[in-house]
Structure formats: C-alpha cells, structure tokens
Design an enzyme around this catalytic site. Structure first.
Site, PDB file in Angstrom:
ATOM      1  N   ARG A 289      -6.979  -0.219  -7.031  1.00 49.26           N
ATOM      2  CA  ARG A 289      -7.332   0.801  -6.025  1.00 49.26           C
ATOM      3  C   ARG A 289      -7.573   2.119  -6.759  1.00 49.26           C
ATOM      4  NH1 ARG A 289      -4.143   1.347  -0.500  1.00 49.26           N
ATOM      5  NH2 ARG A 289      -6.087   2.333   0.129  1.00 49.26           N
TER       6      ARG A 289
ATOM      7  N   ARG B 170       0.862  -1.186   0.000  1.00 55.17           N
ATOM      8  CA  ARG B 170       0.000   0.000   0.000  1.00 55.17           C
ATOM      9  C   ARG B 170       0.901   1.240   0.000  1.00 55.17           C
ATOM     10  NH1 ARG B 170       2.419   2.064   3.620  1.00 55.17           N
ATOM     11  NH2 ARG B 170       0.844   3.691   3.682  1.00 55.17           N
ATOM     12  N   GLY B 171       0.261   2.418  -0.123  1.00 51.37           N
ATOM     13  CA  GLY B 171       1.043   3.645  -0.259  1.00 51.37           C
ATOM     14  C   GLY B 171       1.190   3.966  -1.739  1.00 51.37           C
ATOM     15  N   ALA B 172       1.000   5.254  -2.073  1.00 51.86           N
ATOM     16  CA  ALA B 172       0.858   5.640  -3.480  1.00 51.86           C
ATOM     17  C   ALA B 172       2.033   5.186  -4.361  1.00 51.86           C
ATOM     18  CB  ALA B 172       0.693   7.161  -3.560  1.00 51.86           C
TER      19      ALA B 172
ATOM     20  N   GLN C 259      -1.896   2.757  10.003  1.00 49.23           N
ATOM     21  CA  GLN C 259      -0.601   2.765   9.302  1.00 49.23           C
ATOM     22  C   GLN C 259       0.449   3.583  10.058  1.00 49.23           C
ATOM     23  OE1 GLN C 259      -3.570   3.343   7.880  1.00 49.23           O
ATOM     24  NE2 GLN C 259      -3.636   2.781   5.724  1.00 49.23           N
TER      25      GLN C 259
ATOM     26  N   ASP D  72      -1.815  11.087  -2.132  1.00 48.65           N
ATOM     27  CA  ASP D  72      -2.161  10.029  -3.083  1.00 48.65           C
ATOM     28  C   ASP D  72      -2.515  10.590  -4.451  1.00 48.65           C
ATOM     29  OD1 ASP D  72      -2.824   8.726  -0.282  1.00 48.65           O
ATOM     30  OD2 ASP D  72      -2.401   7.152  -1.742  1.00 48.65           O
TER      31      ASP D  72
ATOM     32  N   ASN E 148      -5.319  12.667   0.372  1.00 45.50           N
ATOM     33  CA  ASN E 148      -4.425  11.812   1.170  1.00 45.50           C
ATOM     34  C   ASN E 148      -5.278  11.069   2.202  1.00 45.50           C
ATOM     35  OD1 ASN E 148      -1.695  10.910   1.698  1.00 45.50           O
ATOM     36  ND2 ASN E 148      -1.825  12.007   3.629  1.00 45.50           N
ATOM     37  N   LYS E 149      -4.610  10.246   2.993  1.00 47.66           N
ATOM     38  CA  LYS E 149      -5.293   9.392   3.974  1.00 47.66           C
ATOM     39  C   LYS E 149      -6.309  10.176   4.805  1.00 47.66           C
ATOM     40  CE  LYS E 149      -5.052   5.889   4.359  1.00 47.66           C
ATOM     41  NZ  LYS E 149      -6.055   5.038   3.689  1.00 47.66           N
TER      42      LYS E 149
END
Ligand code: MRU
Length: 369
Positions: free
Chosen positions: A100, A57-59, A208, A249, A260-261
C-alpha cells in the site's frame, strides 16, 4: 484491547506473530463488525496480500504487519550464502513495501527491521540476522503500543466531561497494534471517569467509521453515534461538536501537512469555519522527514467498485455486496487526502502536543536527531 467473543472478554492485539509456525496473526477486519475472527498468513507474499486487500488496515497496523512480514520472509530463507540471503531479503522488502502506498509507517517499519539486521557485525550469521529481524519486528509492534499509550496521556486533557468529539475513519486499536491513536485520548479520558460522546463519521466508501470505530467504541462502552459523512457540517453549525481528533497515514515533518483518510480535509475545513479545535494523533512511525511538499505524497486510488457498491449483512445475517450506483456509471476512488498545517490545531504525539509547523524545529525532542 478487550473483545467480548462468545460471552467471554479477552485481550487481543490487532497484529501478532507466531514464532513457532512463522505466521503473522491478524484480526480479519473485512468481516467486522459482523464476525470476529483471527486469520494467519503463512508466508511474506500472503502477508503483503493481507495488507493490499485490507484484511489488515490502518497505518500502525500495516506497519507492524510489514515488520513481521519481513522477519517472516527472513526466517523462511533456507539457502546458504550471504549473497542469496541479501537477494531474498530485497525481494521480501520490495513486495511488502509495494503493498500500500500512502501510509509511511509501512516503509518506516521495514526500514527499522532492515537496519536492525544490518547493525549486526559483518560476521553475523544468517541465523543471527533472522533472530535480529524478529526481535526488531516485535520491538516495532511494542513501540506502537507504548506510543499510543503516551498519546492517550497527552491527549486526554482535551476531553472534558460532556465533550462531543468527532472522529473520522478508524484510527482506533484496529488501525494499530493496540489502543489506537485518535481513540487513545478517548480511552484515557474514559479511564479517568470522564463522560463524553463520540460521533463516528461513516467514512464511505469502505465505512471504517460505521463498521470499525463504532464496533470498537461499543466494545469499550464509550457513548457514540455513527453519522453520515455529510452530517458533520450540520452538527458543527448547531454547536453540537466541540472537538475533532483524527489519525494520520503520513505526517510531513518538514511542513506539518497530514495525509489521512479521504474526507479528513473536508472536516478540517468545516472545523476551521466553526472554530472547532482540530487535532491529529500520531505515533512517531507516521512521521515522514524526507518529503518537502504534500504534492509528493503518493495518494492511493482504489478500485471503483468500493464507491459503486456497498456491503454488509442482510437481515438473515448473510454477507452481501450490492450495487448502489447507476449500473453504467464509472467512479473515481481516491482513498486519502491532505490537510494543510494551517487547518490543524495540534498534533498529539507520544512526546506531547505540537503545532504542525513546529515539528521540524522540535525533531530533537521527538527523538529524530
Ligand atoms: O484505508 P485505511 O482504512 O487503511 O485508512 C486508515 C486511515 O486513514 C486512518 O485514519 C489512518 O490509518 C490513521 S490511524 C492509523
């Protein structure tokens, strides 16, 4: 970055590729911080699944995974005709692109690999295109690393001796191929011998910050503490946070808005209220030059179980998921939010630090014209 496993320190990339076995090799992030292990995906469908289920995960990391996934799919083709190869590639591309929705790095990475294959002359053979695909995927991954290094160079000056930095979610090396975006200025400042402290937002529902950022910073010996998501406002009010750095992201090149998150927007509002500089660190693959309005950004809604439960290891080291919410209550789980440009002090890019509203005017300097 280096990881200490079984008493030995070794360098690992979050995402890599085995050309011999045609497998994508990933750090299994769902088991961290409890267990460090590598996992391999044997075909492009498994690679897409690893993105969807957040093994990776993570852009930046999902961008590199998708790039390798497309090369993996291309290399697995054993048919004869160009037309069948094109149909196969489209299937691979669409499967990975749907893995995603919010992080634009994923589609940008796929487009880079596809363009590299198309750039071959019309006479380019299928086997040459397969080689071009792998070369382009490797380049995407390597660029991700050099972008993060450059972000560190530009962002390190924001961190002085004694600075207390807040970060949200994990925009560290686990979210990229190496180094990370929001963590890059921290690691660069550490390399210069600066002493500072990082607060990691826990980042419910998937935690996270508590699980991944805290683990990373501990591995690298950076002074840090995990805080509950609701604690940042209190610390800001007491003057205990000097700087916020998050990842992104999807950053809209036309407006400077940042997806973003979930919870990033809340922190930006709090930072503005307390006049604390709020920076967003991005590699160039996070820029979206097409969307005109943040309303067009697809915001992923994830399974309600992530909100209704929590997971981790018990005191015997056994991994458990437990229900924390009222058993009959449903939940809503938007995974990202959008921070408008007026709340962002600066965007730290590999090409320097920009005001969010200047991105469009500066697109040439950013290498996009
Ligand atoms: O849902 P995740 O864990 O993939 O979300 C990650 C983040 O929101 C990061 O902050 C983001 O990807 C920016 S850094 C790559």
């Amino acid at each position: 970055m280096n990881v200490r496993v079984h008493g030995r320190s070794r360098h690992y990339r979050t995402v890599s590729f085995s050309a011999r076995t045609n497998e994508v090799v990933l750090i299994e992030q769902r088991k961290l911080p409890h267990t460090f292990e590598l996992t391999r995906t044997a075909n492009y469908r498994q690679t897409a699944r690893a993105i969807t289920n957040m093994t990776v995960r993570g852009a930046g990391a999902i961008g590199a995974t998708a790039a390798y996934g497309l090369a993996q799919g291309a290399r697995a083709f054993t048919g004869k005709t160009e037309a069948a190869f094109a149909r196969h590639l489209l299937r691979v591309y669409e499967t990975l692109a749907a893995a995603r929705p919010t992080a634009v790095d994923l589609v940008n990475a796929l487009n880079e690999v596809r363009a590299a294959m198309a750039a071959g002359k019309t006479t380019t053979s299928i086997s040459q295109k397969q080689k071009l695909a792998l070369r382009a995927a490797g380049k995407f991954a390597d660029d991700d690393v050099t972008h993060c290094e450059a972000i560190g160079k530009h962002g390190a000056k924001l961190i002085k001796n004694g600075t207390r930095v807040l970060t949200h979610c994990n925009a560290g090396w686990l979210a990229f191929v190496d180094i990370g975006s929001a963590t890059a200025p921290m690691y660069a400042a550490q390399a210069k011998g600066k002493k500072f402290h990082v607060y990691c937002d826990e980042t419910r529902p998937r935690s996270q910050g508590a699980a991944l950022t805290a683990w990373e910073l501990a591995q690298q010996g950076v002074s840090h503490e995990v805080i509950a998501d609701n604690a940042a406002g209190h610390l800001m009010q007491r003057g205990e946070i000097d700087l916020v750095i998050t990842g992104s992201d999807r950053t809209l090149g036309r407006t400077g808005a940042v997806a973003n998150k979930i919870g990033t927007y809340t922190k930006a509002v709090l930072a503005a209220r307390h006049k604390i500089p709020f920076y967003v660190a991005i590699p160039l693959s996070t820029l979206d030059w097409n969307l005109k309005s943040c309303k067009e950004i697809p915001i992923e809604e994830r399974n309600e179980d992530e909100v209704l439960t929590a997971w981790g290891t018990d005191n015997r080291g056994k991994f458990r998921q437990i229900r924390i919410a009222n058993p009959t209550s449903p939940a809503r789980n938007p995974a990202f939010d959008v921070t408008p440009p007026e709340l962002i002090t600066g965007i730290i890019t590999p090409k320097g630090i920009f005001k969010p509203r200047d991105l469009w005017r500066e697109r040439k300097r950013l290498g996009f014209v």
